[in-house]
Design a protein around this motif. Structure first.
Motif, PDB file in Angstrom:
ATOM      1  N   PHE A 278      43.370  36.335  62.287  1.00  0.00           N
ATOM      2  CA  PHE A 278      43.180  37.776  62.232  1.00  0.00           C
ATOM      3  C   PHE A 278      41.913  38.098  61.444  1.00  0.00           C
ATOM      4  O   PHE A 278      41.109  38.934  61.843  1.00  0.00           O
ATOM      5  N   LEU A 279      41.770  37.423  60.331  1.00  0.00           N
ATOM      6  CA  LEU A 279      40.607  37.636  59.480  1.00  0.00           C
ATOM      7  C   LEU A 279      39.347  37.252  60.249  1.00  0.00           C
ATOM      8  O   LEU A 279      38.358  37.990  60.269  1.00  0.00           O
ATOM      9  N   ASP A 280      39.405  36.109  60.910  1.00  0.00           N
ATOM     10  CA  ASP A 280      38.241  35.616  61.637  1.00  0.00           C
ATOM     11  C   ASP A 280      37.856  36.536  62.789  1.00  0.00           C
ATOM     12  O   ASP A 280      36.689  36.682  63.115  1.00  0.00           O
ATOM     13  N   SER A 281      38.859  37.127  63.425  1.00  0.00           N
ATOM     14  CA  SER A 281      38.545  37.963  64.582  1.00  0.00           C
ATOM     15  C   SER A 281      38.204  39.388  64.148  1.00  0.00           C
ATOM     16  O   SER A 281      38.116  40.293  64.970  1.00  0.00           O
ATOM     17  N   GLY A 282      38.014  39.586  62.862  1.00  0.00           N
ATOM     18  CA  GLY A 282      37.586  40.891  62.393  1.00  0.00           C
ATOM     19  C   GLY A 282      38.668  41.939  62.412  1.00  0.00           C
ATOM     20  O   GLY A 282      38.409  43.128  62.604  1.00  0.00           O
ATOM     21  N   TYR A 283      39.895  41.521  62.203  1.00  0.00           N
ATOM     22  CA  TYR A 283      40.994  42.475  62.149  1.00  0.00           C
ATOM     23  C   TYR A 283      40.886  43.273  60.854  1.00  0.00           C
ATOM     24  O   TYR A 283      40.938  42.723  59.761  1.00  0.00           O
ATOM     25  N   GLY A 284      40.720  44.573  60.999  1.00  0.00           N
ATOM     26  CA  GLY A 284      40.413  45.438  59.872  1.00  0.00           C
ATOM     27  C   GLY A 284      41.306  45.312  58.650  1.00  0.00           C
ATOM     28  O   GLY A 284      40.801  45.085  57.532  1.00  0.00           O
ATOM     29  N   PRO A 285      42.613  45.500  58.811  1.00  0.00           N
ATOM     30  CA  PRO A 285      43.480  45.463  57.633  1.00  0.00           C
ATOM     31  C   PRO A 285      43.294  44.187  56.810  1.00  0.00           C
ATOM     32  O   PRO A 285      43.234  44.242  55.577  1.00  0.00           O
ATOM     33  N   ALA A 286      43.167  43.053  57.492  1.00  0.00           N
ATOM     34  CA  ALA A 286      43.021  41.789  56.761  1.00  0.00           C
ATOM     35  C   ALA A 286      41.697  41.741  56.014  1.00  0.00           C
ATOM     36  O   ALA A 286      41.646  41.397  54.826  1.00  0.00           O
ATOM     37  N   SER A 287      40.610  42.118  56.703  1.00  0.00           N
ATOM     38  CA  SER A 287      39.309  41.980  56.042  1.00  0.00           C
ATOM     39  C   SER A 287      39.114  43.042  54.970  1.00  0.00           C
ATOM     40  O   SER A 287      38.529  42.773  53.916  1.00  0.00           O
TER      41      SER A 287
ATOM     42  N   ALA B 209      35.891  43.542  39.307  1.00  0.00           N
ATOM     43  CA  ALA B 209      35.677  44.657  38.389  1.00  0.00           C
ATOM     44  C   ALA B 209      36.532  44.518  37.135  1.00  0.00           C
ATOM     45  O   ALA B 209      36.118  44.900  36.039  1.00  0.00           O
ATOM     46  N   ARG B 210      37.724  43.969  37.306  1.00  0.00           N
ATOM     47  CA  ARG B 210      38.614  43.822  36.151  1.00  0.00           C
ATOM     48  C   ARG B 210      38.520  42.426  35.532  1.00  0.00           C
ATOM     49  O   ARG B 210      39.314  42.081  34.668  1.00  0.00           O
ATOM     50  N   SER B 211      37.571  41.640  35.990  1.00  0.00           N
ATOM     51  CA  SER B 211      37.359  40.271  35.478  1.00  0.00           C
ATOM     52  C   SER B 211      38.632  39.436  35.535  1.00  0.00           C
ATOM     53  O   SER B 211      38.984  38.741  34.584  1.00  0.00           O
ATOM     54  N   LEU B 212      39.351  39.546  36.674  1.00  0.00           N
ATOM     55  CA  LEU B 212      40.563  38.746  36.826  1.00  0.00           C
ATOM     56  C   LEU B 212      40.235  37.427  37.509  1.00  0.00           C
ATOM     57  O   LEU B 212      39.224  37.300  38.211  1.00  0.00           O
ATOM     58  N   ASP B 213      41.094  36.470  37.287  1.00  0.00           N
ATOM     59  CA  ASP B 213      41.004  35.191  37.972  1.00  0.00           C
ATOM     60  C   ASP B 213      41.760  35.348  39.290  1.00  0.00           C
ATOM     61  O   ASP B 213      42.977  35.498  39.305  1.00  0.00           O
ATOM     62  N   ALA B 214      41.019  35.350  40.395  1.00  0.00           N
ATOM     63  CA  ALA B 214      41.636  35.716  41.686  1.00  0.00           C
ATOM     64  C   ALA B 214      41.616  34.580  42.697  1.00  0.00           C
ATOM     65  O   ALA B 214      40.623  33.856  42.814  1.00  0.00           O
ATOM     66  N   THR B 215      42.720  34.441  43.412  1.00  0.00           N
ATOM     67  CA  THR B 215      42.818  33.488  44.516  1.00  0.00           C
ATOM     68  C   THR B 215      43.238  34.265  45.760  1.00  0.00           C
ATOM     69  O   THR B 215      44.016  35.212  45.661  1.00  0.00           O
ATOM     70  N   THR B 216      42.715  33.859  46.914  1.00  0.00           N
ATOM     71  CA  THR B 216      43.175  34.526  48.133  1.00  0.00           C
ATOM     72  C   THR B 216      43.617  33.477  49.134  1.00  0.00           C
ATOM     73  O   THR B 216      43.013  32.409  49.232  1.00  0.00           O
ATOM     74  N   VAL B 217      44.695  33.781  49.849  1.00  0.00           N
ATOM     75  CA  VAL B 217      45.195  32.847  50.841  1.00  0.00           C
ATOM     76  C   VAL B 217      45.703  33.598  52.068  1.00  0.00           C
ATOM     77  O   VAL B 217      46.317  34.661  51.958  1.00  0.00           O
ATOM     78  N   CYS B 218      45.400  33.032  53.237  1.00  0.00           N
ATOM     79  CA  CYS B 218      45.893  33.612  54.484  1.00  0.00           C
ATOM     80  C   CYS B 218      47.264  33.026  54.790  1.00  0.00           C
ATOM     81  O   CYS B 218      47.603  31.933  54.328  1.00  0.00           O
ATOM     82  N   CYS B 219      48.034  33.746  55.594  1.00  0.00           N
ATOM     83  CA  CYS B 219      49.400  33.308  55.861  1.00  0.00           C
ATOM     84  C   CYS B 219      49.861  33.833  57.219  1.00  0.00           C
ATOM     85  O   CYS B 219      49.728  35.017  57.499  1.00  0.00           O
ATOM     86  N   PRO B 220      50.384  32.951  58.054  1.00  0.00           N
ATOM     87  CA  PRO B 220      50.955  33.414  59.327  1.00  0.00           C
ATOM     88  C   PRO B 220      52.041  34.460  59.092  1.00  0.00           C
ATOM     89  O   PRO B 220      52.635  34.514  58.014  1.00  0.00           O
ATOM     90  N   ASP B 221      52.295  35.260  60.120  1.00  0.00           N
ATOM     91  CA  ASP B 221      53.237  36.374  59.995  1.00  0.00           C
ATOM     92  C   ASP B 221      54.686  35.942  60.118  1.00  0.00           C
ATOM     93  O   ASP B 221      55.416  36.444  60.975  1.00  0.00           O
TER      94      ASP B 221
END
Lengths: 336, 336
Positions: A188-197, A209-221
Motif C-alpha cells: 500500500f505504501l509503495d503504491s502511493g496509498y494516501g493514508p499509509a504514506s 519535532a519531539r525528539s523521540l526515538d521512532a520506529t516504523t513498521v508495515c503490517c498486512p491487514d
DNA sequence: TTGTACGCGTTATCAG
DNA sequence: CTGATAACGCGTACAA
C-alpha cells in the motif's frame, strides 16, 4: 399501465399527466385531482428507464469498491452502508461496482452506458486509472481519499498526517520517548496509498519535532500479522513503550502479542492510533484513538457528488476531516 | 453519439447498426465491418436507459440488505461482495437497497420503477413484508435464507439444523456430556429468524438424541456480549466442557472469557459451531467449525435469480447447503 | 391551460 | 441481405 393509458382514462393529454405529477407546469385543480384519482385507481408508477431516458439522468450513483478478492475491511463496509443511506436521503439509488484495475467490466458498463449520474470512488491510488477514466468521460465523481495532484476532483479525506502527529504528541505528552508506528501493508505504501504514506509522514515529522526515538513498521491487514509484527518489533527493540497504529485489522493481534509479552495496557504499554470506532471499542482495554468518522465521510461524499452533478462546472471541493482523539483506556505514562 | 448518427456515417439504417451489434439478424460481412469501424472511430456505446426501455429489462438486480443502523456482519458483507462478483459474471449490475421494514423508500423506488429485473433478499424474516411485496408485484426474487411456508419462492440457505446437530455429535463423539449452545440475539429468535431457530432445533434434538446435558443461551452480536454470556454461563454451570456457537461476532469475547476463566482450548474446553471462515481462522486456537460458504451461497443465489428472470414460470428451486465441519484445533476430548 | 413532437435503442413487420 | 417504420414510455421545449 403507462402514462398514455392514464391520460386516456382521465381524458387529458399525456403531457398534462406528467405535469400534474411533477408540478412543473400549472394544471387546473380539477384536472389535477381527476388525474391523481385515475393514477391511484390504476396503481400507476412511472417507468424508471423511460424517465431516465427522457430526463437524461438516472437518479443513480455508482459506488466503486475494491473487488471481492481483496478483503473488504469493516471501514470500507461502513462507507458502503453510509453512502447507501446518505444517497437514499437524496433520492438516489446506488449501483455497486467492484473495480480495481484498468479495464473493469462493471465499471465500463456503468460509465459507457451512462447508467449513473455520478460516481464515488473509494480506495483511491496515486495514479488511479478509474479517476482518469472518469475525468475523460466527464462523469462527475468524488473520491473518498485523495492523492497529491488530484486537486481537479472533489474529495473527502481524513487528515492522517495530522492525526498521526496528534497521536505522537499525545504519547510524548505522557512521557513516552521510544515509540513505533504500525502502518498498513508495505504494498500500500509503495503504491502511493494516501493514508499509509501520510500517516508515515505525520508520524515521522512529529517524532522528529519531539525528539523521540521512532520506529516504523508495515503490517498486512490481519490479526496474525499484527501479532507477529508486534512480537518481532518488541523483541528487536524492547525499550519501546508505545505504539501508534493505523492498521485496525491488526489490532486483535496487537492485543494478543502484548498479552503474551506481559506488557499490560496501559500500565506497561500504551496503544493509540486511527481506527474505526468499532475496533477501538472491541480492543481491551478500549483504545484511545481517533475514530474514523465513517458516516460523516459518507454523508459529505454524497453531498459533494450531488453538488457536482447539479453544477458540474463549479470548482471542485475538498473536505479534510480531522476527528478528535477519543480518550479511552489504552494510554498512560510509561512505567519508570 | 447515438445509433442514428452511426447509421448515417456508415450509410445504413439504424436497425442494421443494431443488428450488426447484436447479431440477431444476418448482416453482410462488408457492412458489418464498416459499421464496426465507424462505431470504433466515434467511440459509440449504446445508452443503457434507452436499451432498458426498448428491451424491457434493465440488466440489473436489486440486493436488499439490512439498513445501516443494524450493524452489518462480516458474513453479510461477504454476501454483498460475493453477489456483486457473481452478478458481474452474468453481466448484471447490482443496485443496493438497505431496507428492513414495511414501506422502504429505496425498496419501493426499485420495485415500482421497474429498475431491476430481479431481487435478492438477505436476512429474511418469518413474515417478510419485502417478500410479500415482491410476490404481489411479480418481480422475480431469490432469498438467502428461508422460512417455513416460503416454498413458493426460490432460496439458498444453510442447513443450520443439520450443522448444529453435526457439531453436537462431534462433541458427543469426543466424550463431552455437558455442552451449551451460544445462539444469536434473543430478538432474532423471537422474530422467527431462521438460522437462530433452526440452530436451536438441531442442537436440542441432537443433544436429546445423545442424552447430553444441554444449555442454550442467546447472545447479542458483539464481542463484549460474548464474553459476558460465556462468563455467566460457566459461573452458573461450571461443569460445561464445550460450546457450540452460531454467533461469530461473539467469538473474540468467547476467547477472552475462556482465557480469563483459565479454560484452555482445547485441553480443558472445546469450542465449535457454524461461522464464517475468517472468524474461525482468527480464533485462537483456530476454530473447528462448519465454515459458512459465503461465496458459494452468493453464486447459487445469483444463478437461481438468473433462472427465475429468464423463466419466471418455472417452479421455484431450493438449495440447502451443508458444508463439512473443518477440523482445526479447538476441540478435543474433555479433561477427566 | 393544453396538445404535439422529439429523443433514446431494440426488435417485429413489411417491403424490397 | 438490407431498409423503412412503428412501438416501447417518459419528460419537456415549443406551439397553439
Amino acid at each position: 399501465m403507462n402514462i398514455g393509458e392514464i391520460a386516456r382514462r382521465a381524458g387529458v393529454s399525456r403531457s398534462t399527466v406528467s405535469y400534474a405529477l411533477s408540478g412543473k407546469r400549472a394544471v387546473s385543480e380539477v384536472t389535477r385531482r381527476r388525474i391523481l384519482r385515475v393514477i391511484d385507481e390504476a396503481g400507476y408508477r412511472p417507468n424508471a428507464s423511460a424517465r431516465a431516458l427522457a430526463e437524461g439522468r438516472t437518479r443513480t450513483i455508482g459506488l466503486v469498491i475494491p473487488p471481492a478478492g481483496r478483503r473488504l475491511t469493516p471501514i470500507q463496509l461502513g462507507f458502503v452502508a453510509g453512502i447507501v443511506a446518505a444517497a437514499g436521503r437524496h433520492e438516489l439509488d446506488v449501483l455497486l461496482s467492484p473495480s480495481g484495475g484498468e479495464h473493469d467490466r462493471s465499471f465500463e458498463r456503468i460509465i459507457e452506458g451512462r447508467r449513473v449520474d455520478g460516481v464515488i470512488l473509494t480506495e483511491i491510488r496515486l495514479r488511479d486509472a478509474r479517476a482518469a477514466r472518469l475525468r475523460d468521460s466527464g462523469v462527475p465523481f468524488v473520491s473518498i481519499g485523495h492523492t497529491v495532484g488530484a486537486e481537479a476532483g472533489s474529495w473527502v479525506d481524513l487528515d492522517y498526517e495530522g492525526l498521526a502527529a496528534g497521536c505522537v504528541h499525545h504519547l510524548a505528552d505522557l512521557g513516552h520517548r521510544v515509540i513505533a508506528l504500525l502502518n498498513r501493508p508495505r504494498e500500500f505504501l509503495d503504491s502511493g496509498y494516501g493514508p499509509a504514506s501520510r500517516a508515515l509522514a505525520g508520524f515521522t515529522a512529529a517524532t522528529a519535532a519531539r525528539s523521540l526515538d521512532a520506529t516504523t513498521v508495515c503490517c498486512p491487514d490481519d490479526a496474525t500479522a499484527g501479532q507477529n509484527r508486534v512480537e518481532d518489533l518488541l523483541a528487536a527493540r524492547p525499550e519501546i513503550t508505545g505504539i501508534v497504529t493505523v492498521n485496525e485489522a491488526a489490532l486483535p493481534g496487537v492485543e494478543r502479542a502484548l498479552r503474551r509479552l506481559g506488557r499490560a495496557v496501559p500500565a506497561l504499554f500504551s496503544v493509540t492510533g486511527v481506527v474505526g470506532r468499532h475496533w477501538a471499542e472491541e480492543f481491551h482495554p478500549p483504545l484511545t484513538a481517533a475514530d474514523v468518522p465513517v458516516e460523516e465521510m459518507a454523508d459529505r461524499a454524497v453531498e459533494l457528488l450531488a453538488e457536482r452533478i447539479s453544477a458540474p462546472a463549479a470548482p471542485a471541493r475538498h473536505v479534510l476531516l480531522r476527528p478528535p482523539i477519543s480518550l479511552r483506556a489504552s494510554t498512560a505514562p510509561p512505567s519508570p
